[in-house]
Design an enzyme around this catalytic site. Structure first.
Site, PDB file in Angstrom:
ATOM      1  N   VAL A 284       7.094  14.908  -1.426  1.00 37.44           N
ATOM      2  CA  VAL A 284       6.886  14.149  -2.673  1.00 37.44           C
ATOM      3  C   VAL A 284       6.925  15.086  -3.888  1.00 37.44           C
ATOM      4  O   VAL A 284       7.601  14.819  -4.886  1.00 37.44           O
ATOM      5  CB  VAL A 284       5.548  13.371  -2.627  1.00 37.44           C
ATOM      6  CG1 VAL A 284       5.298  12.646  -3.945  1.00 37.44           C
ATOM      7  CG2 VAL A 284       5.552  12.375  -1.464  1.00 37.44           C
TER       8      VAL A 284
ATOM      9  N   LYS B 164      -4.244   8.672  -0.662  1.00 40.71           N
ATOM     10  CA  LYS B 164      -4.953   7.445  -0.223  1.00 40.71           C
ATOM     11  C   LYS B 164      -6.220   7.772   0.550  1.00 40.71           C
ATOM     12  O   LYS B 164      -7.231   7.086   0.418  1.00 40.71           O
ATOM     13  CB  LYS B 164      -4.036   6.567   0.630  1.00 40.71           C
ATOM     14  CG  LYS B 164      -3.539   7.268   1.861  1.00 40.71           C
ATOM     15  CD  LYS B 164      -2.413   6.550   2.528  1.00 40.71           C
ATOM     16  CE  LYS B 164      -1.651   7.512   3.406  1.00 40.71           C
ATOM     17  NZ  LYS B 164      -0.564   8.190   2.756  1.00 40.71           N
TER      18      LYS B 164
ATOM     19  N   GLU C 106      -1.183   5.048  -8.298  1.00 44.90           N
ATOM     20  CA  GLU C 106      -0.239   4.022  -7.819  1.00 44.90           C
ATOM     21  C   GLU C 106       0.472   4.446  -6.535  1.00 44.90           C
ATOM     22  O   GLU C 106       0.712   3.620  -5.641  1.00 44.90           O
ATOM     23  CB  GLU C 106       0.804   3.748  -8.916  1.00 44.90           C
ATOM     24  CG  GLU C 106       1.801   2.669  -8.605  1.00 44.90           C
ATOM     25  CD  GLU C 106       1.165   1.286  -8.522  1.00 44.90           C
ATOM     26  OE1 GLU C 106       0.635   0.827  -9.535  1.00 44.90           O
ATOM     27  OE2 GLU C 106       1.195   0.681  -7.425  1.00 44.90           O
TER      28      GLU C 106
ATOM     29  N   VAL D 172      -0.676   3.785  -2.456  1.00 47.53           N
ATOM     30  CA  VAL D 172      -0.472   2.574  -1.640  1.00 47.53           C
ATOM     31  C   VAL D 172       0.964   2.085  -1.794  1.00 47.53           C
ATOM     32  O   VAL D 172       1.416   1.809  -2.900  1.00 47.53           O
ATOM     33  CB  VAL D 172      -1.430   1.434  -2.066  1.00 47.53           C
ATOM     34  CG1 VAL D 172      -1.193   0.192  -1.203  1.00 47.53           C
ATOM     35  CG2 VAL D 172      -2.883   1.872  -1.962  1.00 47.53           C
TER      36      VAL D 172
ATOM     37  N   ILE E 232       6.383   0.774  -4.479  1.00 45.65           N
ATOM     38  CA  ILE E 232       6.123  -0.621  -4.873  1.00 45.65           C
ATOM     39  C   ILE E 232       5.008  -0.679  -5.914  1.00 45.65           C
ATOM     40  O   ILE E 232       3.888  -0.242  -5.647  1.00 45.65           O
ATOM     41  CB  ILE E 232       5.715  -1.485  -3.657  1.00 45.65           C
ATOM     42  CG1 ILE E 232       6.729  -1.326  -2.530  1.00 45.65           C
ATOM     43  CG2 ILE E 232       5.563  -2.937  -4.066  1.00 45.65           C
ATOM     44  CD1 ILE E 232       6.301  -1.997  -1.230  1.00 45.65           C
TER      45      ILE E 232
ATOM     46  N   LYS F 116      -5.188   2.258   2.834  1.00 45.47           N
ATOM     47  CA  LYS F 116      -4.496   1.484   1.797  1.00 45.47           C
ATOM     48  C   LYS F 116      -5.184   0.133   1.593  1.00 45.47           C
ATOM     49  O   LYS F 116      -5.300  -0.353   0.457  1.00 45.47           O
ATOM     50  CB  LYS F 116      -3.031   1.307   2.185  1.00 45.47           C
ATOM     51  CG  LYS F 116      -2.256   2.632   2.182  1.00 45.47           C
ATOM     52  CD  LYS F 116      -0.916   2.495   2.868  1.00 45.47           C
ATOM     53  CE  LYS F 116      -0.124   3.792   2.820  1.00 45.47           C
ATOM     54  NZ  LYS F 116       1.056   3.789   3.707  1.00 45.47           N
TER      55      LYS F 116
HETATM   56  N1  HSE Z   1       3.082   7.273   6.888  1.00 46.87           N
HETATM   57  C1  HSE Z   1       3.145   6.192   5.960  1.00 46.87           C
HETATM   58  C2  HSE Z   1       4.025   5.095   6.509  1.00 46.87           C
HETATM   59  C3  HSE Z   1       3.678   6.571   4.626  1.00 46.87           C
HETATM   60  O1  HSE Z   1       4.567   5.202   7.607  1.00 46.87           O
HETATM   61  O2  HSE Z   1       4.169   4.096   5.850  1.00 46.87           O
HETATM   62  C4  HSE Z   1       2.688   7.287   3.792  1.00 46.87           C
HETATM   63  O3  HSE Z   1       1.608   6.474   3.484  1.00 46.87           O
END
Ligand code: HSE
Length: 436
Positions: free
Chosen positions: A20, A111, A135, A138, A142, A211
């Site tokens: 990221v 998170k 933001e 989660v 989106i 989340k």
């Molecule tokens: N590991 C998470 C997923 C993404 O598979 O959606 C990061 O929150």
């Protein structure tokens, strides 16, 4: 809050430069002119804290910006905004708190930290007049937290229902579409890079539970910690469960559900696999995509859909927050802080009203169905559908219930396991997304 001087660059301390963080660096570089125009001042990297600053990285940035001293970077006077994309609890928690105590705006994708200790972070942000935006924590790209916190702040949310973990959704999609078992589908997810080497945070529902806690806290104006979320993962979902769901016109999804009860001012938050009808909008959410359904008293049903993971989508959400914090700094404003005034009771899973799909291996002889039905009746659980498939002297009996409390349904299943005529309780799964 004193506005920063117009025209000077706003300086960012980036903590972490993995998947990221690297994309944040690229977006800062590639969109520099647009970001300056949108904010009214340029953004500039003050430093990037990483474990190995000497490592050669293919990034459009001065290598001299890398440092191993994250704490020192946060403490510098020339930093305006701290972006935390390290993840995990420590050292991220200490660094974020240090930044907030210095009045720096903080943008984080963390998170786990928000879901376990969000109250401390909010408190520090309030005490020191700092912004706290998250933001990206989660559902990746989106926009979900800002719509809940701002666009829907005038409405009363009754339910948030979503697919917030891409890895498990990929595995369940494969199981549904190819008939694969759990292990085979997980191997494919790992080979394609969706699942981590240790996928337990995803598979066992920890990621989705964090989340769900964040979403529920914002939607219901109540402090909710991750340990208040009922959590079940997908490791026990079998090919037979998925086939049984298909026979009922359903598919299996790992759902995060947060529901408000008007009768007793409570909220229930849970993450578990569930069967949902193929006609439900969430059933069509395939592979690693995320989607969240929000029900508001005035707004009705809303659905948010998109990429919930990955470097660029998550970085896009981080950058949206950076722009918001930068604008606030320039105007001397602050974003919304914690809203926990409703302080709803978090109800235990046993009080949650839900429906079960139960598959039993039984002997195919007179009286079996009546005996099984009497167990449901004894627990005041009403049966909605019964389906039987014979295999010689044996049969598979599938029963779908009407809505009842989870405690009553669980007690029914426990009593069924004690019946001699029931050879095995082959599967138990909740059913969501249908009228009760
Ligand atoms: N590991 C998470 C997923 C993404 O598979 O959606 C990061 O929150």
């Amino acid at each position: 809050m004193t506005p920063v001087v117009d025209g000077r660059p706003l300086r960012i301390a980036l903590l972490g430069c993995g998947i990221v963080g690297s994309e944040v660096v690229r977006l800062l570089h590639d969109s520099a002119a647009d970001l300056t125009a949108r904010i009214g001042a340029p953004l500039e990297l003050a430093g990037i804290a990483v474990r190995r600053p000497q490592r050669v990285r293919d990034l459009p940035v001065d290598p001299g910006l890398f440092t191993a001293d994250a704490a020192g970077l946060v403490e510098r006077d020339d930093v305006d905004i701290v972006v935390e994309v390290i993840g995990g609890i420590e050292p991220a928690r200490a660094l974020v708190l240090s930044a907030l105590r210095r009045g720096r705006g903080v943008v984080t994708a963390n998170k786990a930290l928000l879901a376990s200790d969000g109250a401390t972070l909010y408190q520090a942000a309030r005490s020191f007049g700092a912004d706290l935006y998250f933001e990206a924590s989660v559902a990746g790209a989106i926009p979900l937290l800002r719509p809940l916190r701002e666009s829907l702040a005038g409405d009363r949310i009754s339910r948030v229902l979503g697919i917030v973990n891409g890895t498990t959704n990929f595995v369940l999609t494969r199981m549904d579409e190819t008939g694969a078992g759990f292990d085979e589908a997980l191997d494919e997810a790992t080979a394609l890079g969706y699942a981590e080497a240790d996928p337990s945070a995803d598979i066992d529902g920890f990621d989705a539970a964090a989340k769900a806690a964040i979403l529920a806290g914002i939607a219901f104006h109540t402090r909710i910690q991750v340990d208040q979320v009922h959590r079940e993962g997908i490791a026990d979902v079998t090919a037979a469960d998925v086939a049984s769901a298909a026979a009922m016109g359903c598919t299996v999804k790992l759902l995060a559900i947060a529901e408000r009860s008007e009768t007793d001012r409570s909220v229930g938050v849970r993450v578990h696999p569930a069967m949902i009808p193929r006609s439900h909008p969430l059933a069509g959410v395939r592979e690693a995509f995320n989607a969240v359904f929000v029900e508001g008293a005035a707004s009705g049903e809303l659905m948010f859909y998109g990429r919930g993971a990955g470097g660029a989508p998550t970085a896009a959400a981080v950058m949206g927050d950076v722009v918001a914090v930068a604008r606030n700094l320039l105007s001397g404003a602050r974003g919304a802080g914690e809203s926990a005034y409703a302080d709803l009771r978090v109800r235990p899973m046993g009080e949650t009203v839900t429906r079960y799909h139960v598959s039993l291996d039984v002997a195919d002889k007179a009286g079996v169905l009546a005996n099984v039905a009497s167990v449901f009746a004894a627990h005041d659980v009403s049966i909605r559908v019964v389906r039987q498939e014979g295999h010689g002297d044996d049969a598979t009996l599938v029963i779908v219930t009407h809505a009842a409390t989870d405690a009553a349904l669980a007690a029914t299943v426990a009593a069924l396991r004690d019946l001699d005529i029931v050879r095995a309780v082959a599967s138990v799964m909740r059913v969501e997304g249908q009228d009760r």
